[in-house]
Design a protein around this motif. Structure first.
Motif, PDB file in Angstrom:
ATOM      1  N   SER A 291       0.825  -1.215   0.000  1.00 53.80           N
ATOM      2  CA  SER A 291       0.000   0.000   0.000  1.00 53.80           C
ATOM      3  C   SER A 291       0.863   1.272   0.000  1.00 53.80           C
ATOM      4  N   GLU A 292       1.950   1.236   0.767  1.00 55.15           N
ATOM      5  CA  GLU A 292       2.832   2.405   0.791  1.00 55.15           C
ATOM      6  C   GLU A 292       3.588   2.572  -0.526  1.00 55.15           C
ATOM      7  N   ALA A 293       3.941   1.408  -1.141  1.00 51.09           N
ATOM      8  CA  ALA A 293       4.601   1.479  -2.445  1.00 51.09           C
ATOM      9  C   ALA A 293       3.643   2.043  -3.505  1.00 51.09           C
ATOM     10  N   ARG A 294       2.356   1.631  -3.432  1.00 47.36           N
ATOM     11  CA  ARG A 294       1.369   2.193  -4.359  1.00 47.36           C
ATOM     12  C   ARG A 294       1.186   3.690  -4.126  1.00 47.36           C
ATOM     13  N   ARG A 295       1.278   4.067  -2.878  1.00 48.92           N
ATOM     14  CA  ARG A 295       1.168   5.503  -2.560  1.00 48.92           C
ATOM     15  C   ARG A 295       2.325   6.272  -3.180  1.00 48.92           C
ATOM     16  N   LEU A 296       3.550   5.700  -3.076  1.00 53.27           N
ATOM     17  CA  LEU A 296       4.701   6.347  -3.711  1.00 53.27           C
ATOM     18  C   LEU A 296       4.544   6.371  -5.231  1.00 53.27           C
ATOM     19  N   GLU A 297       3.945   5.295  -5.780  1.00 48.02           N
ATOM     20  CA  GLU A 297       3.726   5.251  -7.221  1.00 48.02           C
ATOM     21  C   GLU A 297       2.748   6.348  -7.651  1.00 48.02           C
ATOM     22  N   ARG A 298       1.651   6.501  -6.886  1.00 51.70           N
ATOM     23  CA  ARG A 298       0.683   7.544  -7.224  1.00 51.70           C
ATOM     24  C   ARG A 298       1.316   8.939  -7.131  1.00 51.70           C
ATOM     25  N   LEU A 299       2.162   9.102  -6.112  1.00 47.86           N
ATOM     26  CA  LEU A 299       2.836  10.380  -5.947  1.00 47.86           C
ATOM     27  C   LEU A 299       3.749  10.678  -7.135  1.00 47.86           C
ATOM     28  N   SER A 300       4.519   9.692  -7.556  1.00 49.59           N
ATOM     29  CA  SER A 300       5.429   9.898  -8.679  1.00 49.59           C
ATOM     30  C   SER A 300       4.668  10.126  -9.975  1.00 49.59           C
ATOM     31  N   MET A 301       3.531   9.425 -10.151  1.00 48.10           N
ATOM     32  CA  MET A 301       2.747   9.608 -11.362  1.00 48.10           C
ATOM     33  C   MET A 301       2.119  10.997 -11.408  1.00 48.10           C
ATOM     34  N   LYS A 302       1.658  11.474 -10.267  1.00 51.30           N
ATOM     35  CA  LYS A 302       1.098  12.823 -10.218  1.00 51.30           C
ATOM     36  C   LYS A 302       2.159  13.862 -10.578  1.00 51.30           C
ATOM     37  N   LEU A 303       3.360  13.710  -9.996  1.00 47.22           N
ATOM     38  CA  LEU A 303       4.449  14.641 -10.314  1.00 47.22           C
ATOM     39  C   LEU A 303       4.805  14.569 -11.794  1.00 47.22           C
ATOM     40  N   LEU A 304       4.772  13.342 -12.350  1.00 46.97           N
ATOM     41  CA  LEU A 304       5.061  13.177 -13.764  1.00 46.97           C
ATOM     42  C   LEU A 304       4.005  13.866 -14.627  1.00 46.97           C
ATOM     43  N   ASP A 305       2.747  13.723 -14.224  1.00 42.42           N
ATOM     44  CA  ASP A 305       1.667  14.381 -14.978  1.00 42.42           C
ATOM     45  C   ASP A 305       1.837  15.904 -14.965  1.00 42.42           C
ATOM     46  N   ILE A 306       2.186  16.445 -13.785  1.00 43.10           N
ATOM     47  CA  ILE A 306       2.380  17.896 -13.687  1.00 43.10           C
ATOM     48  C   ILE A 306       3.544  18.338 -14.561  1.00 43.10           C
ATOM     49  N   TYR A 307       4.632  17.555 -14.526  1.00 43.40           N
ATOM     50  CA  TYR A 307       5.805  17.914 -15.328  1.00 43.40           C
ATOM     51  C   TYR A 307       5.477  17.856 -16.815  1.00 43.40           C
ATOM     52  N   VAL A 308       4.760  16.797 -17.210  1.00 45.32           N
ATOM     53  CA  VAL A 308       4.397  16.658 -18.625  1.00 45.32           C
ATOM     54  C   VAL A 308       3.467  17.780 -19.046  1.00 45.32           C
ATOM     55  N   ALA A 309       2.526  18.141 -18.156  1.00 39.55           N
ATOM     56  CA  ALA A 309       1.593  19.219 -18.478  1.00 39.55           C
ATOM     57  C   ALA A 309       2.317  20.552 -18.658  1.00 39.55           C
ATOM     58  N   GLU A 310       3.345  20.781 -17.844  1.00 42.90           N
ATOM     59  CA  GLU A 310       4.096  22.032 -17.956  1.00 42.90           C
ATOM     60  C   GLU A 310       4.922  22.083 -19.241  1.00 42.90           C
ATOM     61  N   LYS A 311       5.427  20.945 -19.694  1.00 40.43           N
ATOM     62  CA  LYS A 311       6.358  20.922 -20.823  1.00 40.43           C
ATOM     63  C   LYS A 311       5.696  20.593 -22.159  1.00 40.43           C
ATOM     64  N   THR A 312       4.444  20.168 -22.115  1.00 39.35           N
ATOM     65  CA  THR A 312       3.792  19.702 -23.340  1.00 39.35           C
ATOM     66  C   THR A 312       3.123  20.857 -24.075  1.00 39.35           C
ATOM     67  N   GLU A 313       3.256  20.840 -25.382  1.00 40.54           N
ATOM     68  CA  GLU A 313       2.511  21.766 -26.222  1.00 40.54           C
ATOM     69  C   GLU A 313       1.196  21.095 -26.603  1.00 40.54           C
ATOM     70  N   VAL A 314       0.113  21.642 -26.099  1.00 40.85           N
ATOM     71  CA  VAL A 314      -1.188  21.001 -26.240  1.00 40.85           C
ATOM     72  C   VAL A 314      -1.765  21.305 -27.620  1.00 40.85           C
ATOM     73  N   ARG A 315      -2.302  20.289 -28.225  1.00 38.65           N
ATOM     74  CA  ARG A 315      -3.035  20.445 -29.480  1.00 38.65           C
ATOM     75  C   ARG A 315      -4.521  20.343 -29.172  1.00 38.65           C
ATOM     76  N   LEU A 316      -5.214  21.431 -29.353  1.00 33.32           N
ATOM     77  CA  LEU A 316      -6.638  21.480 -29.050  1.00 33.32           C
ATOM     78  C   LEU A 316      -7.436  20.996 -30.252  1.00 33.32           C
ATOM     79  N   SER A 317      -8.510  20.312 -29.946  1.00 33.55           N
ATOM     80  CA  SER A 317      -9.406  19.826 -30.992  1.00 33.55           C
ATOM     81  C   SER A 317     -10.846  20.060 -30.566  1.00 33.55           C
ATOM     82  N   ILE A 318     -11.760  19.787 -31.481  1.00 34.37           N
ATOM     83  CA  ILE A 318     -13.170  20.092 -31.239  1.00 34.37           C
ATOM     84  C   ILE A 318     -13.812  18.955 -30.443  1.00 34.37           C
ATOM     85  N   HIS A 319     -14.361  19.290 -29.282  1.00 32.29           N
ATOM     86  CA  HIS A 319     -15.027  18.304 -28.427  1.00 32.29           C
ATOM     87  C   HIS A 319     -16.167  18.967 -27.677  1.00 32.29           C
ATOM     88  N   SER A 320     -17.022  18.136 -27.125  1.00 28.21           N
ATOM     89  CA  SER A 320     -18.143  18.604 -26.318  1.00 28.21           C
ATOM     90  C   SER A 320     -17.775  18.458 -24.844  1.00 28.21           C
TER      91      SER A 320
END
Length: 469
Positions: A291-320
């Motif tokens: 459970s603690e290892a999964r917690r560390l995994e979730r923490l690292s994935m969240k940090l990775l998502d934030i880093y990717v979001a900061e560095k990624t050039e987003v391509r917007l498309s048409i959606h509802s």
């Protein structure tokens, strides 16, 4: 040397040169004009005197040199005569002399004759200045020489008087120029002193100092630019200080988040390695490590998502956005039902430009935070509204609300309003940080408000662009 002193010295030099040259030239020209007038007067008077003597010498009555001397005595010696001293001489010596400067007249080496006369100047022992005219004429069978002198000392005295007055005026003018130029220089350079003080104040960490000079000239423009620069520096420094504070809080929170599960993992791993445990104890230790290892995994994935979001050039498309939000609500509804959380939604139809996966992540994180705030038996309201620039996603809960002083820190990594409750619920304080980055990538804003009747209202406005058929 201070700049105002330099201005004063330059003004003094300029005025002294202009005034000195101008006044000296004026005095010189006046003196030369007076001297030329004296020359012309002396020449005309001498011609008249020679003509008178010649006329008297042609008559029988005055045919001798003695008679010419008598005529000269009557003409040159009378009251109002131009000449102060005269000397009449022939080859035999002086026939007639008159005046204080007579002896100086005959000393001159240059002497005129019948054809031309000579004009010279001389100074007597007592300092008097004379103009001398020398010439000659025929009397019978001999040549008679005539030297005449006129005192022009008044002309030189006038020049000396003008020079004296000039010196007095010059000194007075220099004093006045020094006082006025220094005063004007002080007035003109005083803003520069304020600017210099401002530079010292800012370098001394007084970033709030402003010159506030409004003179309407180049110095005033420089002052306004200086104040804008100081304001920008103060803003940048404050932002850097806040960034450093956020970084320090991030490092401290990250270290704390890592320390707790790592300590637990190490402790239980050491327990499994070093002691004999029952099957049930081993299973509990392994479950805790997992459970603690999964917690560390979730923490690292969240940090990775934030880093990717900061560095990624987003391509917007048409959606509802309404349809995406409704689908995510349907997927999470069973989880909310277990916690007895009521979810209500209102989704406006329409399409806009967005990145669907990031929008799903935004929706899930906001709903997850709302469920944690509402708690068991709470209520959540979610709505999607279309705008001219995109859409607005609004998520509300009826929880205890967020203190006003904590709202500005909500998007900081690892920040929690209630740290103990969030940790028990498995949060790391990174969800809203990721939401803020997603909204930023869509050119929008993320706002936290107090909900009427209790709770929190989170408004995510996306401005990626509206799609119209």
């Amino acid at each position: 040397m201070k700049f105002r002193i330099r201005i004063m010295v330059c003004m003094l030099c300029l005025v002294s040169i202009l005034f000195g040259v101008g006044s000296s030239a004026l005095i010189l020209i006046s003196f030369q004009n007076g001297l030329e007038q004296e020359r012309d007067t002396a020449e005309n008077s001498y011609r008249m005197l020679i003509y008178t003597l010649q006329m008297s010498g042609e008559t029988e009555l005055f045919s001798k040199s003695e008679n010419i001397s008598d005529t000269l005595r009557q003409t040159a010696g009378q009251s109002g005569s131009y000449w102060d001293s005269v000397v009449l001489s022939d080859s035999g010596g002086v026939l007639y002399s008159q005046g204080k400067a007579a002896e100086y007249l005959i000393r001159a080496e240059e002497r005129g004759n019948e054809e031309s006369f000579v004009i010279t100047f001389f100074r007597t022992d007592n300092g008097s200045v004379y103009i001398r005219v020398s010439g000659g004429f025929s009397s019978g069978d001999q040549t008679v020489h005539l030297e005449a002198g006129h005192d022009i000392s008044s002309l030189y005295e006038k020049r000396e008087y003008q020079q004296k007055i000039y010196r007095i005026i010059f000194v007075t003018a220099m004093i006045l120029c020094a006082v006025l130029s220094y005063g004007m220089a002080y007035f003109l350079t005083r803003p520069l002193s304020v600017l210099a003080r401002g530079a010292r104040e800012i370098s001394g960490d007084n970033l709030s100092f402003r010159t506030n000079i409004r003179s309407g000239d180049e110095v005033g423009s420089l002052s306004e630019d200086f104040d804008r620069m100081a304001e920008q520096i103060e803003t940048n420094v404050r932002e850097l200080e806040h960034a450093v504070e956020r970084q320090e809080r991030f490092v401290g929170s990250f270290t704390h988040e890592m320390k707790t599960p790592m300590t637990a993992v190490i402790g239980y791993a050491d327990l499994l390695r070093s002691q004999q445990l029952t099957e049930e104890e081993r299973r509990d230790a392994a479950d805790y490590i997992f459970s603690e290892a999964r917690r560390l995994e979730r923490l690292s994935m969240k940090l990775l998502d934030i880093y990717v979001a900061e560095k990624t050039e987003v391509r917007l498309s048409i959606h509802s956005p309404g349809r995406i939000a409704e689908n995510m609500a349907d997927h999470l509804r069973p989880v909310f039902d277990k916690k007895k959380i009521t979810l209500q939604g209102k989704y406006e139809k329409g399409k806009c430009m967005l990145e669907p996966d990031l929008f799903r992540s935004l929706t899930v994180n906001l709903m997850d935070n709302a469920s944690k705030a509402a708690g068991e038996g709470g209520q959540i309201w979610m709505s999607v509204r279309m705008t001219d620039e995109g859409c607005v996603l609004c998520v509300e809960d009826d929880g205890p609300g967020i203190p006003e002083e904590a709202r500005e820190h909500l998007t900081e990594a690892f920040y929690r309003v209630d740290k103990s409750r969030s940790r028990k619920q498995g949060g790391a304080g990174l969800g809203l940080t990721l939401c803020a980055e997603i909204v930023k990538l869509h050119g929008g804003t993320l706002v936290f408000k107090k909900r009427g009747g209790g709770g929190t209202r989170v408004i995510a406005e996306l401005r990626g662009g509206r799609y119209e058929k």
